[in-house]
Design a protein around this motif. Structure first.
Motif, PDB file in Angstrom:
ATOM      1  N   TRP A  81       0.842  -1.185   0.000  1.00 58.22           N
ATOM      2  CA  TRP A  81       0.000   0.000   0.000  1.00 58.22           C
ATOM      3  C   TRP A  81       0.880   1.239   0.000  1.00 58.22           C
ATOM      4  CZ3 TRP A  81      -5.478   0.461   0.745  1.00 58.22           C
ATOM      5  CH2 TRP A  81      -6.155  -0.762   0.822  1.00 58.22           C
ATOM      6  N   CYS A  82       0.364   2.313  -0.580  1.00 55.36           N
ATOM      7  CA  CYS A  82       1.054   3.595  -0.541  1.00 55.36           C
ATOM      8  C   CYS A  82       0.014   4.696  -0.370  1.00 55.36           C
ATOM      9  CB  CYS A  82       1.903   3.823  -1.783  1.00 55.36           C
ATOM     10  SG  CYS A  82       0.948   4.008  -3.297  1.00 55.36           S
ATOM     11  N   ALA A  83       0.490   5.873  -0.047  1.00 56.35           N
ATOM     12  CA  ALA A  83      -0.367   7.042   0.093  1.00 56.35           C
ATOM     13  C   ALA A  83       0.146   8.126  -0.839  1.00 56.35           C
ATOM     14  CB  ALA A  83      -0.356   7.529   1.534  1.00 56.35           C
ATOM     15  N   THR A 142       4.546  10.592  -2.802  1.00 55.70           N
ATOM     16  CA  THR A 142       4.008   9.286  -2.429  1.00 55.70           C
ATOM     17  C   THR A 142       4.819   8.728  -1.267  1.00 55.70           C
ATOM     18  OG1 THR A 142       3.301   8.890  -4.698  1.00 55.70           O
ATOM     19  CG2 THR A 142       3.476   6.962  -3.279  1.00 55.70           C
ATOM     20  N   LEU A 162       3.374   2.703   2.673  1.00 53.79           N
ATOM     21  CA  LEU A 162       2.813   2.427   3.990  1.00 53.79           C
ATOM     22  C   LEU A 162       3.481   1.171   4.540  1.00 53.79           C
ATOM     23  CD1 LEU A 162      -0.959   3.245   3.398  1.00 53.79           C
ATOM     24  CD2 LEU A 162       0.901   4.753   4.148  1.00 53.79           C
ATOM     25  N   LEU A 209      -2.897   6.294  10.369  1.00 50.65           N
ATOM     26  CA  LEU A 209      -3.250   5.098   9.602  1.00 50.65           C
ATOM     27  C   LEU A 209      -2.763   3.891  10.382  1.00 50.65           C
ATOM     28  CD1 LEU A 209      -2.137   6.255   6.048  1.00 50.65           C
ATOM     29  CD2 LEU A 209      -4.485   5.958   6.844  1.00 50.65           C
ATOM     30  N   THR A 214     -10.061   8.529  -0.286  1.00 50.69           N
ATOM     31  CA  THR A 214      -9.339   9.776  -0.068  1.00 50.69           C
ATOM     32  C   THR A 214      -9.582  10.281   1.348  1.00 50.69           C
ATOM     33  OG1 THR A 214     -11.179  11.023  -1.029  1.00 50.69           O
ATOM     34  CG2 THR A 214      -9.345  10.481  -2.494  1.00 50.69           C
ATOM     35  N   ILE A 252      -5.069  12.812   0.776  1.00 57.50           N
ATOM     36  CA  ILE A 252      -4.218  11.632   0.790  1.00 57.50           C
ATOM     37  C   ILE A 252      -5.039  10.485   0.207  1.00 57.50           C
ATOM     38  CG2 ILE A 252      -2.921  10.031   2.243  1.00 57.50           C
ATOM     39  CD1 ILE A 252      -2.830  12.438   4.317  1.00 57.50           C
ATOM     40  N   THR A 253      -4.593   9.941  -0.908  1.00 56.14           N
ATOM     41  CA  THR A 253      -5.284   8.821  -1.526  1.00 56.14           C
ATOM     42  C   THR A 253      -4.521   7.548  -1.202  1.00 56.14           C
ATOM     43  OG1 THR A 253      -5.998  10.254  -3.337  1.00 56.14           O
ATOM     44  CG2 THR A 253      -6.164   7.876  -3.704  1.00 56.14           C
ATOM     45  N   VAL A 254      -5.204   6.568  -0.587  1.00 56.89           N
ATOM     46  CA  VAL A 254      -4.543   5.298  -0.279  1.00 56.89           C
ATOM     47  C   VAL A 254      -4.733   4.369  -1.477  1.00 56.89           C
ATOM     48  CG1 VAL A 254      -4.674   5.475   2.240  1.00 56.89           C
ATOM     49  CG2 VAL A 254      -6.570   4.455   0.997  1.00 56.89           C
TER      50      VAL A 254
END
Length: 144
Positions: free
Chosen positions: A4-6, A39, A42, A89, A130, A139-141
């Motif tokens: 996962w990233c943000a 970016t 996570l 998070l 978001t 912040i979009t996961v």
């Protein structure tokens, strides 16, 4: 294993929603002229969202602490609506994340909704959700 990233960005749509709120008690600053996007992977079980103190807030330049956020919104441009510890998070199992507002001053919303998250209450996230904090930060996961 899914990663996962943000993706963090200055979001004009979120900014306009903040400006339209009737309950705001302070003027909303101008949207940044040179917004940045970045970016963050996570990694780990807990990722703090916020801004670290700057030198005029009591710490010397370059100093870090255990409370420095994993998603650092210090800037530039500095979003004045972001608290030092705004949201968190949390990893839930191998492939699930939740977000919780950490008692921020200006609140946290999801997916352009008008309802503020209840501080301390975890809310499950899906890929593409978001998270909105401050005056313009989204912040979009995402799954990779």
């Amino acid at each position: 294993m899914t990663r996962w990233c943000a993706r963090v960005w200055a979001d004009r749509d979120h900014y306009e929603l903040v400006r339209a709120r009737e309950d705001r008690s302070a003027p909303v600053p101008e949207f940044p002229g040179e917004p940045r996007e970045f970016t963050v992977d996570l990694d780990g079980d807990e990722i703090a969202i916020g801004r670290r103190p700057v030198p005029d807030e009591g710490r010397g330049s370059g100093e870090t602490s255990a409370t420095d956020p994993g998603i650092d919104l210090t800037g530039p441009p500095r979003d004045p609506g972001v608290s030092h510890l705004h949201a968190v998070l949390l990893a839930v199992g191998d492939d699930r994340w939740v977000v919780l507002d950490a008692g921020s001053t200006n609140g946290t919303t999801l997916n352009y909704g008008g309802e503020l998250l209840t501080p301390g209450t975890p809310v499950p996230l899906d890929a593409g959700d978001t998270i909105h904090v401050g005056a313009w930060t989204t912040i979009t996961v995402e799954r990779r």
